[in-house]
Scaffold this motif. Structure first.
Motif, PDB file in Angstrom:
ATOM      1  N   ARG A 168     -12.910  11.665  -4.953  1.00 15.23           N
ATOM      2  CA  ARG A 168     -12.583  12.795  -5.812  1.00 15.23           C
ATOM      3  C   ARG A 168     -13.814  13.657  -6.070  1.00 15.23           C
ATOM      4  O   ARG A 168     -13.761  14.892  -6.007  1.00 15.23           O
ATOM      5  CB  ARG A 168     -11.988  12.311  -7.135  1.00 15.23           C
ATOM      6  N   GLU A 172     -15.124  17.744  -5.205  1.00 17.67           N
ATOM      7  CA  GLU A 172     -15.755  18.632  -6.187  1.00 17.67           C
ATOM      8  C   GLU A 172     -17.123  19.100  -5.690  1.00 17.67           C
ATOM      9  O   GLU A 172     -17.505  20.256  -5.898  1.00 17.67           O
ATOM     10  CB  GLU A 172     -15.886  17.910  -7.533  1.00 17.67           C
ATOM     11  N   THR A 206      -6.926  18.238   1.264  1.00 22.99           N
ATOM     12  CA  THR A 206      -7.126  18.885  -0.039  1.00 22.99           C
ATOM     13  C   THR A 206      -8.076  20.061   0.098  1.00 22.99           C
ATOM     14  O   THR A 206      -7.825  21.155  -0.433  1.00 22.99           O
ATOM     15  CB  THR A 206      -7.669  17.870  -1.064  1.00 22.99           C
TER      16      THR A 206
END
Length: 367
Positions: A168, A172, A206
């Motif tokens: 994750r 970012e 993503t």
């Protein structure tokens, strides 16, 4: 030109900042340099980094392989007998690819000197200039953004972003860097085997859905997970680069045959030097698969050898040769000029390296 002596020495060069990946953290280059001397007084130079987490080589194993196995096998051989030397080099001991690479490049250095030409021209080269990326070590998001901005301010147009520690947060990191450097800077994402296959697909998709353009994603899964590599490659639009999965020509054939990656990363420390790297180039060219030339934590000697290979082979379309840019100092004289993102090839014979302080004030005979 007959080989009469093969010597080794240790070098330690501090890095500008610590080098951090999903596999390790290093604050200096601690390599083995090699000098091969011929009976007419000429010398060739090579270098090998101990990268135990990737190649399995340590300083001790490199020194032992060269001194106990490689040197006795090669001393007395004629430099012009290049094919014979390489068969002896690769046959005298299994594995030990970094030790072989260091001696291989020193022999190629001498072979090009015997032809009185720079090595890249012996290898077929028409490029006198190469552009490299710059590695951004994995750190906190703010630090990576600042490092990326600094690299761009120094003229780098291609950044290699180290990730692979936290899925994750990796998203970012990349998102923040893209926002900070803008759309015109190429981003190469290197997970260093840090993700599972499904995680890699989720992360890459993503980023693609966010509209974040990536030049490639390097080695998203474990080196031996060929099925995982194939799965990731088939499920995303971004090109996948095989790095640790490809050490040998046989590995390259398998990766290409199974369509497990879109691109191949050649590193001399994985292949055991230029001789085997040329085979991978030929295989890739036969199938229309582009290659990148990369390096470990290496200083100017071995990165110069990689640059000569890149300048010599058109199938190598990308360069990750930022080793000298990561070093705080350059103790060597001669060779290609590393000027920020640009590498300008030398026109001196061989690699062009003329002085290596680790061996004292030794200057190559051929100028």
């Amino acid at each position: 030109m007959k080989i009469v002596k093969i010597e080794t020495a240790k070098v330690s060069i501090p890095l500008v900042t610590p080098f951090k990946t999903a596999l390790r953290t290093v604050d200096s280059v601690n390599d083995i340099v090699v000098r091969v001397t011929t009976d007419d007084g000429n010398t060739g130079f090579g270098e090998a980094p101990p990268t135990a987490v990737i190649t399995g080589d340590t300083q001790g194993s490199i020194l032992s392989a060269i001194q106990e196995f490689i040197a006795p096998a090669l001393i007395g051989m004629e430099i012009e007998n290049l094919d014979g030397i390489m068969k002896k080099l690769h046959g005298c001991i299994l594995k030990n690819s970094s030790a072989k690479a260091a001696v291989d490049m020193a022999v190629y250095d001498l072979f090009a000197k015997s032809c009185k030409k720079p090595l890249y021209k012996i290898l077929g080269g028409g490029r006198g200039e190469i552009e490299t990326d710059l590695t951004i070590s994995v750190n906190g998001i703010e630090e990576m953004v600042n490092d990326s901005r600094k690299a761009v301010s120094q003229g780098f147009r291609i950044l290699k972003i180290k990730v692979g520690k936290e899925g994750r947060t990796d998203v970012e990191r990349i998102q923040a860097i893209r926002k900070a450097v803008g759309p015109d800077i190429k981003l190469r994402i290197d997970a260093n085997q840090g993700w599972s296959a499904k995680e890699a697909v989720r992360i890459i998709r993503t980023l693609e859905d966010m509209g974040i353009d990536m030049d490639l994603v390097e080695q998203p899964v474990n080196a031996h997970d060929f099925e995982g590599m194939k799965f990731v490659t088939s499920q995303v639009y971004t090109p996948i680069l095989a790095d640790e999965s490809v050490f040998s020509p046989e590995d390259a054939i398998r990766i290409i045959g199974e369509r497990a990656a879109d691109l191949i990363n050649i590193k001399l420390m994985k292949t055991g030097g230029i001789y085997e790297a040329l085979k991978i180039c030929s295989i890739a060219e036969s199938f229309g698969i582009e290659c990148m030339i990369g390096c470990m934590l290496e200083s100017k000697i071995s990165v110069s050898a990689a640059a000569h290979l890149a300048a010599g082979k058109g199938i190598i379309t990308r360069a990750d040769l930022d080793g000298p840019s990561l070093c705080r100092e350059d103790p060597y004289t001669g060779g290609p000029v590393f000027d920020g993102p640009k590498i300008f090839m030398n026109e001196d014979p061989g690699l062009g390296i003329s002085k290596v302080p680790a061996f004292g004030d030794c200057w190559n005979k051929i100028k």
